[in-house]
Design a protein around this motif. Structure first.
Motif, short mmCIF file in Angstrom:
data_model
loop_
_atom_site.label_atom_id
_atom_site.label_comp_id
_atom_site.label_asym_id
_atom_site.label_seq_id
_atom_site.Cartn_x
_atom_site.Cartn_y
_atom_site.Cartn_z
N UNK A 229 39.89 68.69 84.18
CA UNK A 229 41.30 69.08 84.13
C UNK A 229 41.98 68.53 82.87
N UNK A 230 41.62 67.29 82.48
CA UNK A 230 42.20 66.71 81.26
C UNK A 230 41.73 67.50 80.03
N UNK A 231 40.44 67.86 80.00
CA UNK A 231 39.93 68.62 78.86
C UNK A 231 40.55 70.02 78.79
N UNK A 232 40.73 70.64 79.95
CA UNK A 232 41.32 71.98 79.97
C UNK A 232 42.74 71.96 79.39
N UNK A 233 43.51 70.95 79.78
CA UNK A 233 44.88 70.87 79.29
C UNK A 233 44.92 70.49 77.81
N UNK A 234 44.03 69.58 77.41
CA UNK A 234 44.00 69.14 76.01
C UNK A 234 43.63 70.28 75.08
N UNK A 235 42.64 71.08 75.47
CA UNK A 235 42.17 72.18 74.61
C UNK A 235 42.92 73.48 74.88
N UNK A 236 43.69 73.51 76.00
CA UNK A 236 44.38 74.72 76.43
C UNK A 236 43.39 75.87 76.62
N UNK A 237 42.23 75.54 77.12
CA UNK A 237 41.17 76.52 77.36
C UNK A 237 40.45 76.18 78.66
N UNK B 215 35.13 74.18 87.82
CA UNK B 215 35.87 74.89 86.79
C UNK B 215 37.30 74.34 86.72
N UNK B 216 37.85 74.28 85.52
CA UNK B 216 39.23 73.84 85.34
C UNK B 216 39.94 74.81 84.40
N UNK B 217 41.15 75.21 84.80
CA UNK B 217 41.95 76.13 84.00
C UNK B 217 43.29 75.46 83.70
N UNK B 218 43.72 75.50 82.43
CA UNK B 218 44.98 74.82 82.09
C UNK B 218 46.20 75.56 82.63
#
Length: 234
Positions: free
Chosen positions: A72-80, A111-114
């Motif tokens: 979740x942190x990576x999804x928000x950081x990369x916006x992907x 799976x994580x979605x921003x």
């Protein structure tokens, strides 16, 4: 059938009015997953699990909050989107502590979605499956579209709650309408979404919406383009 399920989930989300119990469940309607959660992250709304379909989905969120790492942190950081269709065969991940913490849960896919809205970072949607699975390109794009609706619901809910506790509510003055038109031109979005972006910025900065609008008109504030993956959503 898949498109019908997507349309049903989108309608349910659009009419949820911020009811937490409706948010995560909508993803279950159209995806072959075992559970889902919706969380806010970052300074705008703080770190909190807003909605979870079950104990394991909530645990996935809580571990990421506690460890400060995870999809979740990576999804928000990369916006992907971050896609792990087979955790067992994925080898190393950027989040070893989180990977070790969930090992006993025997999760097959994650799976994580921003959750983003224009330039605003809101949170993430986490989805898991007990068995390894891969999302189809259509399922991925539909999940992105549902996540965009969730972002709007969470923003509107936060703004409405702040208004009820005494934060100045935005008013539709001429200067706000003018600024809304400029944001439409900057982002290529709808008038409704541009207005919500101005509202959210005012909420985030604890300033009157009229002041934010003035900054836009006088070129002190400019909103950047949304990420490419959002423009691809149906």
């Amino acid at each position: 059938m898949a498109n019908d399920e997507f349309q049903s989930a989108a309608i349910a989300l659009s009419h949820s009015h911020g009811h937490a119990s409706d948010l995560a469940q909508s993803f279950m309607q159209m995806l072959p997953i075992s559970g889902a959660s919706v969380s806010t992250l970052g300074p705008l709304l703080g770190a909190e699990t807003v909605s979870a379909t079950d104990r394991r989905a909530r645990l996935i969120d809580e571990l990421q909050f506690d460890l400060g790492e995870g999809p979740c942190w990576d999804a928000l950081k990369t916006r992907s989107p971050v896609l792990q269709p087979n955790l067992e065969r994925s080898g190393s991940t950027p989040w070893p502590a989180f990977r070790e913490a969930i090992q006993s849960e025997n999760i097959g896919a994650l799976f994580a979605f921003p959750l983003v809205f224009g330039p605003l970072d809101i949170g993430a949607v986490d989805l898991y499956s007990n068995e390894p699975i891969a999302l189809t390109p259509t399922q991925k794009q539909q999940t992105i579209a549902l996540s965009a609706i969730v972002s709007r619901v969470l923003l509107r809910s936060a703004i409405e709650q702040s208004s009820r506790v005494g934060v100045e509510a935005p008013f539709s003055r001429r200067i706000v309408h003018q600024a809304t038109g400029m944001v439409v031109a900057q982002l290529g979005t709808t008038t409704e979404d541009a207005y919500l972006i101005l509202q959210a910025r005012a909420f985030a900065d604890s300033r009157p919406m009229r002041d934010i609008a003035t900054d836009v008109i006088e070129r002190r504030l400019r909103f950047t383009d949304p990420p490419d993956f959002l423009r691809e959503a149906p």
